[in-house]
Design a protein around this motif. Structure first.
Motif, PDB file in Angstrom:
ATOM      1  N   VAL A 302      49.599  37.128  32.460  1.00  0.00           N
ATOM      2  CA  VAL A 302      48.261  37.615  32.772  1.00  0.00           C
ATOM      3  C   VAL A 302      48.133  39.053  32.271  1.00  0.00           C
ATOM      4  N   ILE A 305      42.600  40.893  34.940  1.00  0.00           N
ATOM      5  CA  ILE A 305      41.880  40.101  35.935  1.00  0.00           C
ATOM      6  C   ILE A 305      40.582  40.835  36.267  1.00  0.00           C
ATOM      7  N   THR A 312      36.741  34.283  39.148  1.00  0.00           N
ATOM      8  CA  THR A 312      37.572  35.359  38.622  1.00  0.00           C
ATOM      9  C   THR A 312      37.896  35.034  37.171  1.00  0.00           C
ATOM     10  N   LYS A 313      37.760  36.045  36.325  1.00  0.00           N
ATOM     11  CA  LYS A 313      38.065  35.850  34.919  1.00  0.00           C
ATOM     12  C   LYS A 313      39.486  36.351  34.670  1.00  0.00           C
ATOM     13  N   VAL A 314      40.359  35.448  34.295  1.00  0.00           N
ATOM     14  CA  VAL A 314      41.760  35.791  34.085  1.00  0.00           C
ATOM     15  C   VAL A 314      42.054  35.722  32.589  1.00  0.00           C
ATOM     16  N   VAL A 326      38.670  30.967  37.200  1.00  0.00           N
ATOM     17  CA  VAL A 326      39.176  30.255  38.377  1.00  0.00           C
ATOM     18  C   VAL A 326      38.522  30.837  39.620  1.00  0.00           C
ATOM     19  N   ARG A 328      38.285  32.567  43.391  1.00  0.00           N
ATOM     20  CA  ARG A 328      39.051  33.674  43.985  1.00  0.00           C
ATOM     21  C   ARG A 328      40.189  33.139  44.844  1.00  0.00           C
ATOM     22  N   THR A 331      43.058  32.437  42.726  1.00  0.00           N
ATOM     23  CA  THR A 331      43.707  33.690  42.326  1.00  0.00           C
ATOM     24  C   THR A 331      44.654  34.169  43.421  1.00  0.00           C
ATOM     25  N   GLU A 335      48.854  34.053  43.619  1.00  0.00           N
ATOM     26  CA  GLU A 335      49.313  35.459  43.652  1.00  0.00           C
ATOM     27  C   GLU A 335      49.244  36.070  42.256  1.00  0.00           C
ATOM     28  N   LEU A 336      48.091  35.904  41.622  1.00  0.00           N
ATOM     29  CA  LEU A 336      47.929  36.403  40.255  1.00  0.00           C
ATOM     30  C   LEU A 336      47.752  37.913  40.231  1.00  0.00           C
ATOM     31  N   SER A 337      48.465  38.557  39.349  1.00  0.00           N
ATOM     32  CA  SER A 337      48.208  39.968  39.068  1.00  0.00           C
ATOM     33  C   SER A 337      48.652  40.218  37.635  1.00  0.00           C
ATOM     34  N   THR A 340      51.844  38.608  35.688  1.00  0.00           N
ATOM     35  CA  THR A 340      52.341  37.345  36.242  1.00  0.00           C
ATOM     36  C   THR A 340      52.564  36.332  35.125  1.00  0.00           C
TER      37      THR A 340
END
Lengths: 359, 217
Positions: A302, A305, A312-314, A326, A328, A331, A335-337, A340
């Motif tokens: 990633v 974000i 959420t635009k990843v 996707v 929220r 997300t 645990e997206l950051s 990741t």
């Protein structure tokens, strides 16, 4: 206002302000450089695209503003004196005239050259027919022939493909791209179809609510919409160039950046394509699934974000820049950051391939 | 049967309808396409002969004619007939012009044709049935005109005595057999003319190829 030098380098300067009673007003500036180029006026219906075209043609009077073509002031010139080829959305072929009389209406061409224009557009076998006897695709080509026979210096095409059914449209779009490239006449094309924009456009103006929101080369605008409205108007978040490495059993394997992906084979001989993927079509997974019908599983990290409305635009670096939209909740669950590691998953049928003839 | 009166009548009707075409075509164009806000006044003036008693129209025309020495002459009669039949020529033509789709007019402009060229190359060909209807209707209406002719033309044999006046005279003189013949003649002519108009507006012959195609599909 433009400086004198800038005016000199531009073929068309149109600063348009048009107010309608009780309806939305349109304010737009259009600049077209000298030389052959196709500008796409892009946006949802009701965005004011056709109004801009009609103002340039002189079919609508400006409330304020100016139109300068090749240094000549067109602002108050009657429409029939402007050397424009205007293709109407439903073609407006004269029902009381045969095809040959429609094409020859402008009276600039000899019989021979009408025939050669007709054969270039493959309508030379229907010259004696009435317009009502033609198919949609034939009507479109006759209308284009009629426009070209007037020897225009600027082409204005209002939704040239929207009156056609889906199967005919793909075919006619490819032909139109060919014709525009061969003619070398600058053109402004109104469309709400992102495939038209990528196939035909050198430059693209995104309009919404009577305003121009963004100007740029189509792949750039698709990749980097500068406005949420542009993003939703465009609807395709990932646009990258790719090349077909191999085709088998209706499936094409493409090289994109440092990675590869699988798409439905669009047919034909072309190898270079714009690879377009909608953000909604991309699923994110933590580990790789054992079995899946989706053909594309790309490992990536990633890189960004951001919030896009309720979604959420990843943005994922997967060898090229891939965007997923996707919820929220997803997300948070994943645990997206930034940084990741993730698998981006999408079907071969979610990959749209648009021929890229500009390479 | 009064052949002299028939001759006068036909001459009056054809002269009137030809002159009316010269007036009605540009006037109808203006009425169909002008965006002038007070246009409805002109529309009302054009429609006036439909509701005004012929004697009223005839009276005013007579007064006006008197000043130019045109009262009780054939020329004076033509002028009065033109005014009286104006709505019959104008209204079908305005309706036909108004039915021409805007996109065809704009397409013609965008192919380099001026307003005048567009009028003759797009508007007239597409309004053909309406123009013929206007012509024939004004002809037929002039044939049957009575009150205005009586007021303006008087009853001068060979000059202003038309068929309808002749019938009136015959009846006054209790000469019923002659009146019967003349009436029957007018009836037949009128019936034929109206049949032509209704036939035309069914568009049996108009865009025949277009029709054939639609039937084939």
């Amino acid at each position: 206002m433009d400086s004198i030098e800038e005016c000199g380098s531009l073929l068309l300067i149109a600063d348009i302000e048009k107010r309608f009673k009780g309806r939305l007003s349109v304010e737009a500036s259009v600049r077209i450089p000298h030389g052959p180029s196709t500008t796409i006026l892009f946006g949802p219906s009701g965005a004011g695209k056709t109004t801009v075209l009609r103002c340039i043609a002189g079919l609508e009077k400006l409330t304020a503003g100016r139109i300068i073509f090749n240094g000549q002031d067109w602002t108050n010139m009657p429409p029939h004196k402007r050397p424009i080829g205007y293709l109407f959305q439903d073609y407006a072929l004269f029902p009381h005239l045969r095809v040959s009389e429609n094409i020859g209406y402008a009276g600039k061409q000899s019989r021979e050259s009408i025939k050669s224009i007709a054969s270039m557009l493959k309508v030379d076998d229907v010259l004696d027919h009435w317009p009502s006897e033609l198919s949609g695709g034939q009507q479109q080509r006759v209308a284009l022939a009629r426009v070209l026979a007037r020897e225009p210096r600027l082409l204005l095409l209002d939704e040239p493909l929207s009156a056609l059914d889906a199967a005919t449209r793909d075919h006619v779009r490819a032909e139109l791209a060919q014709v525009l490239r061969n003619l070398g006449i600058p053109a402004i094309v109104v469309s709400h179809d992102w495939v038209d924009a990528l196939t035909l456009g050198d430059q693209m103006l995104v309009m919404s609510g009577g305003r121009v929101l963004q100007v740029g080369a189509p792949p750039e605008v698709f990749k980097r919409p500068q406005h949420p409205e542009v993003a939703s108007a465009v609807g395709v978040e990932t646009v990258v160039t790719g090349r077909i490495r191999r085709r088998e059993a209706g499936v094409a394997l493409l090289d994109i950046g440092s990675t590869q992906l699988v798409a439905a084979d669009p047919g034909g001989d072309a190898l270079d394509f714009y690879v377009c993927i909608r953000g909604e079509d991309v699923t994110l997974e933590k580990g790789r699934a054992e079995q899946s019908s989706a053909r594309n599983h790309l490992r990536g990290t990633v890189s960004q974000i951001s919030v896009a409305g309720v979604l959420t635009k990843v943005t994922i670096d997967a060898g090229f820049e891939l965007v997923a939209l996707v919820t929220r909740q997803a997300t948070a669950d994943l645990e997206l950051s930034t940084g990741t590691e993730i698998f981006a998953v999408f079907k071969a049928s979610a990959v749209h391939l648009i021929p890229n003839a500009r390479i | 049967m009064n052949w002299e009166a028939l001759n006068t009548t036909l001459e009056l009707a054809s002269t009137t309808s030809v002159i009316l075409m010269g007036i009605a075509l540009p006037l109808s164009y203006w009425l169909a396409f002008s965006e002038w806000r007070w246009k409805f006044f002109i529309e009302a003036v054009v429609a006036l002969p439909l509701v005004l008693p012929p004697t009223v129209l005839g009276f005013y025309v007579l007064i006006a004619m008197g000043r130019f020495g045109l009262a009780f002459t054939f020329r004076g009669l033509v002028i009065a007939s033109v005014l009286y039949s104006l709505p019959f020529a104008v209204q079908p033509i305005v309706a036909a012009f108004g039915a021409v789709e805007r996109k065809y007019i704009e397409a013609s402009w965008m192919l380099g044709s001026s307003n005048l060229q567009t009028f003759f190359r797009v508007i007239i060909p597409q309004s053909w049935a309406g123009v013929v209807t206007g012509f024939v209707l004004s002809f037929a209406h002039t044939l049957g005109e009575f009150g205005v002719v009586l007021m303006v033309g008087g009853n001068i044999p060979g000059v202003t005595r038309t068929l309808s006046i002749d019938i009136y005279d015959q009846v006054q003189a209790l000469n019923y057999s002659s009146a019967t013949l003349t009436s029957a003649t007018l009836l037949v002519i009128s019936f034929v003319i109206l049949s032509i108009i209704y036939g035309l507006n069914r568009r049996v012959w108009f865009f025949a190829a277009d029709r054939r195609h639609r039937e084939a599909v």
